[in-house]
Design a protein around this motif. Structure first.
Motif, short mmCIF file in Angstrom:
data_model
loop_
_atom_site.label_atom_id
_atom_site.label_comp_id
_atom_site.label_asym_id
_atom_site.label_seq_id
_atom_site.Cartn_x
_atom_site.Cartn_y
_atom_site.Cartn_z
N UNK A 49 6.35 12.81 -5.09
CA UNK A 49 5.83 11.74 -4.25
C UNK A 49 4.60 11.16 -4.94
N UNK A 50 4.60 9.85 -5.15
CA UNK A 50 3.42 9.27 -5.80
C UNK A 50 2.19 9.39 -4.91
N UNK A 51 1.03 9.57 -5.54
CA UNK A 51 -0.23 9.63 -4.81
C UNK A 51 -0.67 8.20 -4.50
N UNK A 52 -1.12 7.98 -3.28
CA UNK A 52 -1.57 6.66 -2.87
C UNK A 52 -3.04 6.74 -2.48
N UNK A 53 -3.85 5.88 -3.09
CA UNK A 53 -5.26 5.82 -2.72
C UNK A 53 -5.57 4.45 -2.14
N UNK A 54 -6.62 4.39 -1.34
CA UNK A 54 -6.98 3.14 -0.67
C UNK A 54 -8.47 2.87 -0.81
N UNK A 55 -8.79 1.61 -0.65
CA UNK A 55 -10.19 1.17 -0.53
C UNK A 55 -10.33 0.62 0.88
N UNK A 95 -1.28 -0.72 4.35
CA UNK A 95 -1.20 -2.05 3.74
C UNK A 95 -2.57 -2.71 3.77
N UNK A 96 -2.83 -3.54 2.78
CA UNK A 96 -4.08 -4.29 2.75
C UNK A 96 -4.19 -5.14 4.02
N UNK A 97 -5.37 -5.15 4.62
CA UNK A 97 -5.61 -5.90 5.84
C UNK A 97 -5.38 -5.09 7.11
N UNK A 98 -4.80 -3.92 6.98
CA UNK A 98 -4.49 -3.08 8.14
C UNK A 98 -5.75 -2.39 8.66
N UNK A 99 -5.88 -2.32 9.98
CA UNK A 99 -6.99 -1.60 10.61
C UNK A 99 -6.66 -0.12 10.65
N UNK A 100 -7.64 0.72 10.28
CA UNK A 100 -7.45 2.16 10.25
C UNK A 100 -8.69 2.85 10.79
N UNK A 140 -12.22 0.85 10.20
CA UNK A 140 -12.41 -0.07 9.09
C UNK A 140 -11.12 -0.78 8.76
N UNK A 141 -11.15 -1.55 7.69
CA UNK A 141 -10.00 -2.34 7.25
C UNK A 141 -9.64 -1.98 5.82
N UNK A 142 -8.36 -1.77 5.58
CA UNK A 142 -7.88 -1.47 4.23
C UNK A 142 -8.00 -2.73 3.38
N UNK A 143 -8.71 -2.62 2.26
CA UNK A 143 -8.85 -3.75 1.34
C UNK A 143 -7.86 -3.68 0.19
N UNK A 144 -7.53 -2.47 -0.24
CA UNK A 144 -6.67 -2.32 -1.41
C UNK A 144 -5.89 -1.02 -1.30
N UNK A 145 -4.63 -1.06 -1.74
CA UNK A 145 -3.78 0.13 -1.79
C UNK A 145 -3.30 0.27 -3.23
N UNK A 146 -3.47 1.46 -3.80
CA UNK A 146 -3.05 1.71 -5.18
C UNK A 146 -2.10 2.91 -5.20
#
Length: 124
Positions: free
Chosen positions: A98-104, A4-9, A39-45
């Motif tokens: 399963x849909x592919x999920x990418x993150x920023x 999720x956006x805002x999550x620490x990873x 880092x921190x997730x900024x965007x999930x697509x």
């Protein structure tokens, strides 16, 4: 796992960011981030695969059958049910993908990694 956006990873494994850089005949190096870099997730697509012709036809005919099947002549309804049945495997296969999920992710060191698959990260 869905990030999720805002999550620490953190990176789950070493991740190479560039190909080898060469100066005529000599490999100078490459850029990578080490496993555990935070880092921190900024965007999930979520990238849903396009449906094919069979899937769209199944949706159209199934809707027609559900809406008007009770009012159709018996033979027409039977033919429509057969056609829907023949397209059902394509529909089922599409639903199981399963849909592919990418993150920023913006790393604490200032790097930004955009379009990375979510499975290269784990929650911090």
């Amino acid at each position: 796992m869905t990030l999720k956006a805002g999550q620490r990873v953190v990176l789950a494994a070493d991740t190479r960011l560039t190909d080898s850089v060469e100066v005529p005949g000599v490999v100078v190096g490459f850029l990578s981030l080490a496993a555990g870099t935070g880092g921190t997730v900024e965007q999930v697509v979520v990238h849903q695969e396009e449906s094919g012709d069979d899937v769209r036809e199944y949706e159209r005919l199934k809707s027609l059958l559900d809406s008007f099947g009770g009012q159709m002549p018996t033979e027409s309804r039977r033919q429509l049910e057969e056609k829907v049945g023949s397209l059902e495997p394509a529909w089922t296969a599409f639903q199981e993908r399963v849909p592919r999920v990418s993150v920023r992710v913006r790393f604490d060191n200032g790097f930004i990694l955009d379009g990375a698959q979510e499975d290269v990260f784990v929650p911090a």
